[in-house]
Structure formats: structure tokens, C-alpha cells
Design a protein around this motif. Sequence first.
Motif, PDB file in Angstrom:
ATOM      1  N   ARG A  56       0.804  -1.227   0.000  1.00  0.00           N
ATOM      2  CA  ARG A  56       0.000   0.000   0.000  1.00  0.00           C
ATOM      3  C   ARG A  56       0.832   1.270   0.000  1.00  0.00           C
ATOM      4  O   ARG A  56       0.426   2.278  -0.575  1.00  0.00           O
ATOM      5  N   THR A  57       1.987   1.250   0.627  1.00  0.00           N
ATOM      6  CA  THR A  57       2.805   2.465   0.699  1.00  0.00           C
ATOM      7  C   THR A  57       3.199   2.980  -0.684  1.00  0.00           C
ATOM      8  O   THR A  57       2.912   4.133  -1.007  1.00  0.00           O
ATOM      9  N   PRO A  58       3.817   2.169  -1.534  1.00  0.00           N
ATOM     10  CA  PRO A  58       4.167   2.688  -2.862  1.00  0.00           C
ATOM     11  C   PRO A  58       2.941   2.919  -3.749  1.00  0.00           C
ATOM     12  O   PRO A  58       2.948   3.833  -4.581  1.00  0.00           O
ATOM     13  N   LEU A  59       1.879   2.132  -3.568  1.00  0.00           N
ATOM     14  CA  LEU A  59       0.667   2.366  -4.350  1.00  0.00           C
ATOM     15  C   LEU A  59       0.029   3.702  -3.988  1.00  0.00           C
ATOM     16  O   LEU A  59      -0.455   4.426  -4.869  1.00  0.00           O
ATOM     17  N   THR A  60       0.033   4.031  -2.721  1.00  0.00           N
ATOM     18  CA  THR A  60      -0.501   5.323  -2.283  1.00  0.00           C
ATOM     19  C   THR A  60       0.318   6.466  -2.870  1.00  0.00           C
ATOM     20  O   THR A  60      -0.233   7.477  -3.315  1.00  0.00           O
ATOM     21  N   ALA A  61       1.629   6.305  -2.881  1.00  0.00           N
ATOM     22  CA  ALA A  61       2.491   7.339  -3.452  1.00  0.00           C
ATOM     23  C   ALA A  61       2.209   7.526  -4.942  1.00  0.00           C
ATOM     24  O   ALA A  61       2.103   8.663  -5.424  1.00  0.00           O
ATOM     25  N   LEU A  62       2.066   6.430  -5.663  1.00  0.00           N
ATOM     26  CA  LEU A  62       1.756   6.511  -7.092  1.00  0.00           C
ATOM     27  C   LEU A  62       0.406   7.173  -7.332  1.00  0.00           C
ATOM     28  O   LEU A  62       0.266   8.043  -8.189  1.00  0.00           O
ATOM     29  N   ARG A  63      -0.597   6.752  -6.576  1.00  0.00           N
ATOM     30  CA  ARG A  63      -1.935   7.320  -6.745  1.00  0.00           C
ATOM     31  C   ARG A  63      -1.928   8.823  -6.499  1.00  0.00           C
ATOM     32  O   ARG A  63      -2.499   9.593  -7.269  1.00  0.00           O
ATOM     33  N   ALA A  64      -1.303   9.238  -5.433  1.00  0.00           N
ATOM     34  CA  ALA A  64      -1.267  10.665  -5.103  1.00  0.00           C
ATOM     35  C   ALA A  64      -0.601  11.474  -6.216  1.00  0.00           C
ATOM     36  O   ALA A  64      -1.087  12.536  -6.620  1.00  0.00           O
TER      37      ALA A  64
END
Length: 109
Positions: A56-64
Motif C-alpha cells: 500500500r505504501t508505494p501504491l498510495t504514493a503513485l496514486r497521489a
Amino acid sequence: MCLIARSMQPAYVDDLEHSARLMSDGGADFSSIDSVSADPWYQSRDLASRLSHALRTPLTALRAELEEARLHPDQTHVLQLVDRALPSIDRLEAVAVSMLELGLSRARS
């Protein structure tokens, strides 16, 4: 500070502190899961918790980053966006490799 840099700061939460530190270094190490407890339920819960955080950490960064680019397309420089997003892709790849290695090591035992 860009959104991806803010969202990539390590998060130290209870028993995930070790995993968060590993993720902030760009890799994930799930090899210590077997040594945490002999209880299979605890091991499965611990693994699910670490994997959830690690993914979730890198996915959240990508989404943002992508949502910000979509909101302001006239201010988005594609090459800079890609350069900021690639570290998250690297982190996701490291998690996938760690998961595969863990699966292979468990299959061998």
C-alpha cells in the motif's frame, strides 16, 4: 515537497516498524516471519500485515502523484512525473521479489 516524497516517508507503527524501515531502504524482507512465532496463525497474520503495508505504501504514493497530475495537467511535466513515480515501482518490484523468494523457500521446506 512533492506528494510522492511526503507519502514515501517511513511510517513506524507498532510491530511494523521493522518492515517500514526495510521499505524505506527500497526493499522488503519477509524472511524473519518464520522466527517471529511458532504459531502458524500469528505467522499468517504477521505476513498479511507486512505485505499489506509494503504494497500500500508505494501504491498510495503513485496514486497521489497521478491524481495530482490529473488535477493539473497543464502543470505536469511527464518526464518529471515518471522520475518521481519510478521509485514506487521499484519498491513494488522489491516486494514482489521478496514474496516470490519467501514462497519458494517455504515450498522447499
